[in-house]
Design an enzyme around this catalytic site. Structure first.
Site, PDB file in Angstrom:
ATOM      1  N   ARG A  24       0.834  -1.217   0.000  1.00 34.34           N
ATOM      2  CA  ARG A  24       0.000   0.000   0.000  1.00 34.34           C
ATOM      3  C   ARG A  24       0.868   1.266   0.000  1.00 34.34           C
ATOM      4  O   ARG A  24       0.920   1.988  -0.985  1.00 34.34           O
ATOM      5  CB  ARG A  24      -0.944  -0.046   1.228  1.00 34.34           C
ATOM      6  N   ASP A  25       1.598   1.537   1.069  1.00 34.03           N
ATOM      7  CA  ASP A  25       2.367   2.786   1.150  1.00 34.03           C
ATOM      8  C   ASP A  25       3.482   2.772   0.102  1.00 34.03           C
ATOM      9  O   ASP A  25       3.817   3.813  -0.483  1.00 34.03           O
ATOM     10  CB  ASP A  25       2.970   2.946   2.566  1.00 34.03           C
ATOM     11  N   HIS A 216       5.320   4.608  12.641  1.00 35.76           N
ATOM     12  CA  HIS A 216       5.341   4.556  11.179  1.00 35.76           C
ATOM     13  C   HIS A 216       6.331   5.609  10.690  1.00 35.76           C
ATOM     14  O   HIS A 216       5.988   6.777  10.540  1.00 35.76           O
ATOM     15  CB  HIS A 216       3.914   4.853  10.686  1.00 35.76           C
ATOM     16  N   HIS A 218       8.999   7.140   8.004  1.00 33.38           N
ATOM     17  CA  HIS A 218       9.645   7.204   6.688  1.00 33.38           C
ATOM     18  C   HIS A 218      11.115   7.553   6.951  1.00 33.38           C
ATOM     19  O   HIS A 218      11.460   8.085   8.007  1.00 33.38           O
ATOM     20  CB  HIS A 218       8.930   8.227   5.801  1.00 33.38           C
ATOM     21  N   CYS A 249       4.458   9.208  -0.036  1.00 30.04           N
ATOM     22  CA  CYS A 249       3.052   9.563  -0.082  1.00 30.04           C
ATOM     23  C   CYS A 249       2.864  10.520  -1.247  1.00 30.04           C
ATOM     24  O   CYS A 249       3.552  11.546  -1.320  1.00 30.04           O
ATOM     25  CB  CYS A 249       2.606  10.218   1.222  1.00 30.04           C
ATOM     26  N   ASN A 258       9.371   4.204   3.334  1.00 29.76           N
ATOM     27  CA  ASN A 258       9.263   3.829   4.745  1.00 29.76           C
ATOM     28  C   ASN A 258      10.570   3.205   5.205  1.00 29.76           C
ATOM     29  O   ASN A 258      11.397   2.779   4.395  1.00 29.76           O
ATOM     30  CB  ASN A 258       8.174   2.767   4.915  1.00 29.76           C
TER      31      ASN A 258
HETATM   32  P1  HMG Z   1     -13.006  14.128  -2.993  1.00 31.33           P
HETATM   33  O1  HMG Z   1     -12.564  14.240  -4.429  1.00 31.33           O
HETATM   34  O2  HMG Z   1     -13.194  15.379  -2.174  1.00 31.33           O
HETATM   35  O3  HMG Z   1     -14.275  13.154  -2.869  1.00 31.33           O
HETATM   36  O4  HMG Z   1     -11.961  13.209  -2.270  1.00 31.33           O
HETATM   37  P2  HMG Z   1     -15.794  13.321  -3.036  1.00 31.33           P
HETATM   38  O5  HMG Z   1     -16.419  12.716  -1.844  1.00 31.33           O
HETATM   39  O6  HMG Z   1     -16.137  14.734  -3.424  1.00 31.33           O
HETATM   40  O7  HMG Z   1     -16.067  12.386  -4.294  1.00 31.33           O
HETATM   41  C1  HMG Z   1     -15.501  12.645  -5.585  1.00 31.33           C
HETATM   42  C2  HMG Z   1     -15.754  11.447  -6.491  1.00 31.33           C
HETATM   43  O8  HMG Z   1     -15.053  10.296  -6.012  1.00 31.33           O
HETATM   44  C3  HMG Z   1     -17.218  11.041  -6.551  1.00 31.33           C
HETATM   45  O9  HMG Z   1     -17.444  10.467  -7.839  1.00 31.33           O
HETATM   46  C4  HMG Z   1     -17.311   9.941  -5.513  1.00 31.33           C
HETATM   47  O10 HMG Z   1     -18.345   9.033  -5.741  1.00 31.33           O
HETATM   48  C5  HMG Z   1     -15.979   9.244  -5.695  1.00 31.33           C
HETATM   49  P3  HMG Z   1     -18.088  11.333  -9.049  1.00 31.33           P
HETATM   50  O11 HMG Z   1     -19.404  11.783  -8.498  1.00 31.33           O
HETATM   51  O12 HMG Z   1     -17.153  12.493  -9.281  1.00 31.33           O
HETATM   52  O13 HMG Z   1     -18.147  10.332 -10.147  1.00 31.33           O
HETATM   53  N1  HMG Z   1     -15.528   8.588  -4.472  1.00 31.33           N
HETATM   54  C6  HMG Z   1     -15.026   7.358  -4.411  1.00 31.33           C
HETATM   55  N2  HMG Z   1     -14.791   6.425  -5.348  1.00 31.33           N
HETATM   56  C7  HMG Z   1     -14.236   5.277  -4.933  1.00 31.33           C
HETATM   57  N3  HMG Z   1     -13.896   5.009  -3.660  1.00 31.33           N
HETATM   58  C8  HMG Z   1     -14.101   5.920  -2.701  1.00 31.33           C
HETATM   59  C9  HMG Z   1     -14.689   7.147  -3.061  1.00 31.33           C
HETATM   60  N4  HMG Z   1     -15.003   8.248  -2.359  1.00 31.33           N
HETATM   61  C10 HMG Z   1     -15.509   9.126  -3.223  1.00 31.33           C
HETATM   62  N5  HMG Z   1     -13.747   5.653  -1.436  1.00 31.33           N
HETATM   63  C11 HMG Z   1     -11.319  11.700  -0.531  1.00 31.33           C
HETATM   64  C12 HMG Z   1     -12.034  12.972  -0.870  1.00 31.33           C
HETATM   65  C13 HMG Z   1     -11.170  11.628   0.974  1.00 31.33           C
HETATM   66  C14 HMG Z   1     -12.123  10.526  -1.046  1.00 31.33           C
HETATM   67  C15 HMG Z   1      -9.918  11.744  -1.228  1.00 31.33           C
HETATM   68  O14 HMG Z   1      -9.304  12.930  -0.842  1.00 31.33           O
HETATM   69  C16 HMG Z   1      -9.027  10.585  -0.900  1.00 31.33           C
HETATM   70  O15 HMG Z   1      -9.357   9.439  -1.104  1.00 31.33           O
HETATM   71  N6  HMG Z   1      -7.809  10.863  -0.411  1.00 31.33           N
HETATM   72  C17 HMG Z   1      -6.855   9.827  -0.097  1.00 31.33           C
HETATM   73  C18 HMG Z   1      -5.510  10.123  -0.667  1.00 31.33           C
HETATM   74  C19 HMG Z   1      -4.576   8.985  -0.303  1.00 31.33           C
HETATM   75  O16 HMG Z   1      -4.886   7.810  -0.475  1.00 31.33           O
HETATM   76  N7  HMG Z   1      -3.373   9.347   0.219  1.00 31.33           N
HETATM   77  C20 HMG Z   1      -2.370   8.411   0.562  1.00 31.33           C
HETATM   78  C21 HMG Z   1      -2.673   7.638   1.821  1.00 31.33           C
HETATM   79  S1  HMG Z   1      -2.270   8.515   3.307  1.00 31.33           S
HETATM   80  C22 HMG Z   1      -0.596   8.157   3.582  1.00 31.33           C
HETATM   81  O17 HMG Z   1       0.074   7.629   2.719  1.00 31.33           O
HETATM   82  C23 HMG Z   1       0.006   8.442   4.943  1.00 31.33           C
HETATM   83  C24 HMG Z   1       0.221   7.165   5.781  1.00 31.33           C
HETATM   84  O18 HMG Z   1       1.111   6.264   5.146  1.00 31.33           O
HETATM   85  C25 HMG Z   1       0.783   7.532   7.175  1.00 31.33           C
HETATM   86  C26 HMG Z   1       1.999   8.462   7.131  1.00 31.33           C
HETATM   87  O19 HMG Z   1       3.001   8.158   6.461  1.00 31.33           O
HETATM   88  O20 HMG Z   1       1.902   9.491   7.795  1.00 31.33           O
HETATM   89  C27 HMG Z   1      -1.112   6.427   6.025  1.00 31.33           C
HETATM   90 MG    MG Z   2       3.280   6.438   5.171  1.00 26.94          MG
END
Ligand code: HMG
Ligand code: MG
Length: 310
Positions: A24-25, A216, A218, A249, A258
């Protein structure tokens, strides 16, 4: 030498649960999108190498993280696996997708800072917590454990220093929502050990002891292993890492990979701490993955052991 000499240190746990985040990450940040077959093979090899907790993928919109757009197909290809296999879920839509696939554990991912909440979740910090609340309560009702990530715990690329009280406030809110485990993210790899001890102390004062926490790190500034060691000395027993040091990320430009799982296993083996991981099998997996991605693994242990594995 294929294995370190063993000399123990007082104050360490007998066993550490490695929580592998490579699929995933790691893969969420690769320019190259792997086939679903390659991802499934990666997960199977990690499990076969003894990793009993492997985070599989994210149920986020494909336009946000195209690298993980095949979440449903991946889970279907994998079928039942032994151990813990959480997925990231940002909202109720993501939870529904995960439940429909038979997922048994999820993770929500909050930020300690306003800037990263907006960039990563398109929401203010407070709105993002409101987004997670029904996800966590519905998951808990369905009997699923929920991990809560807190990102940018030790520094933020847009805001600079992050006050420890701000991190503790977000962690406490996630715990009150029902998250059973909290993972403290150094998203951009800037933390140093004193900060880790300070944050663990602050959380302990708020009733969040090390048994509920994971770390966690990096490894951007090469501090991840030092930070991990002090966390273990302060009672933490769950450590996130990624095979071969894959990762980053997509919404935090300065994040590199990581902590590499192999580097962690080398250290823990030297300290006599059990992880259940077969280091050679894991290194072979990371060398295979590096071949698929067309670049060498950043893990020092993988690089050092590679000639002995040919
Ligand atoms: P948004 O664009 O504001 O979403 O994203 P929305 O609710 O306005 O929806 C937009 C469109 O997406 C809509 O479709 C929804 O139906 C669809 P449309 O009407 O345009 O056709 N939609 C979805 N489709 C599939 N699956 C879903 C979903 N939700 C909405 N779940 C949102 C807001 C929160 C969804 C977005 O910002 C998001 O998913 N962000 C995640 C980004 C991400 O994955 N980042 C990396 C992970 S975090 C990380 O790596 C840190 C970590 O490792 C820890 C660390 O290191 O600190 C964990
Ligand atoms: Mg991370």
């Amino acid at each position: 030498m294929r294995s370190p000499q063993r000399t123990t240190l007082r104050g360490l746990p007998e066993r550490v649960q490695i929580y592998e985040v490579g699929p995933r990450d790691g893969l969420q940040n690769e320019a190259q999108v792997l086939s679903v077959e390659a991802k499934a093979e990666f997960v199977r090899r990690l499990v076969a190498a003894g990793l009993s907790a492997v985070e599989l993928t994210s149920f986020v919109p494909a336009k946000w993280v195209p690298q993980l757009a095949d979440a449903e197909e991946l889970i279907a290809q994998l079928g039942p696996l032994p151990g813990r296999h959480p997925v990231l879920v940002p909202n109720e839509r993501g939870l529904e997708r995960a439940l429909a696939c038979g997922v048994k554990e999820i993770a929500v991912f909050a930020s300690a800072t306003e800037s990263f909440a907006q960039r990563n979740l398109n929401r203010t910090l407070s709105e993002s917590l409101q987004l997670f609340a029904p996800v966590v309560s519905r998951a808990v009702e369905a009997g699923l454990p929920v991990r809560g990530y807190v990102s940018m715990c030790f520094g933020d690329p847009w805001e600079g220093a992050v006050p420890v009280a701000q991190v503790a406030a977000v962690a406490t809110e996630l715990a009150e929502m029902g998250c059973s485990e909290l993972s403290l993210g150094d998203t951009i790899g800037v933390a140093t050990p004193g900060q880790v001890v300070e944050l663990l102390g602050k959380l302990n004062d708020r009733g969040l002891g090390p048994d509920r926490l994971a770390v966690h790190f990096h490894d951007t500034y090469g501090q991840a292993l030092a930070n991990t060691l002090v966390a273990l000395q302060h009672g933490v027993t769950t450590v996130d890492s990624s095979a071969g040091g894959l990762g980053g990320c997509p919404y935090a430009g300065s994040a590199t990979g990581n902590l590499a799982t192999e580097d962690l296993v080398w250290q823990l083996r030297g300290l006599g701490v059990d992880t259940g991981v077969d280091l050679e099998a894991l290194c072979r997996t990371s060398l295979w993955m590096a071949g698929l991605l067309g670049r060498p693994s950043p893990s020092r242990t993988v690089t050092a052991l590679a000639p002995t594995l040919e």
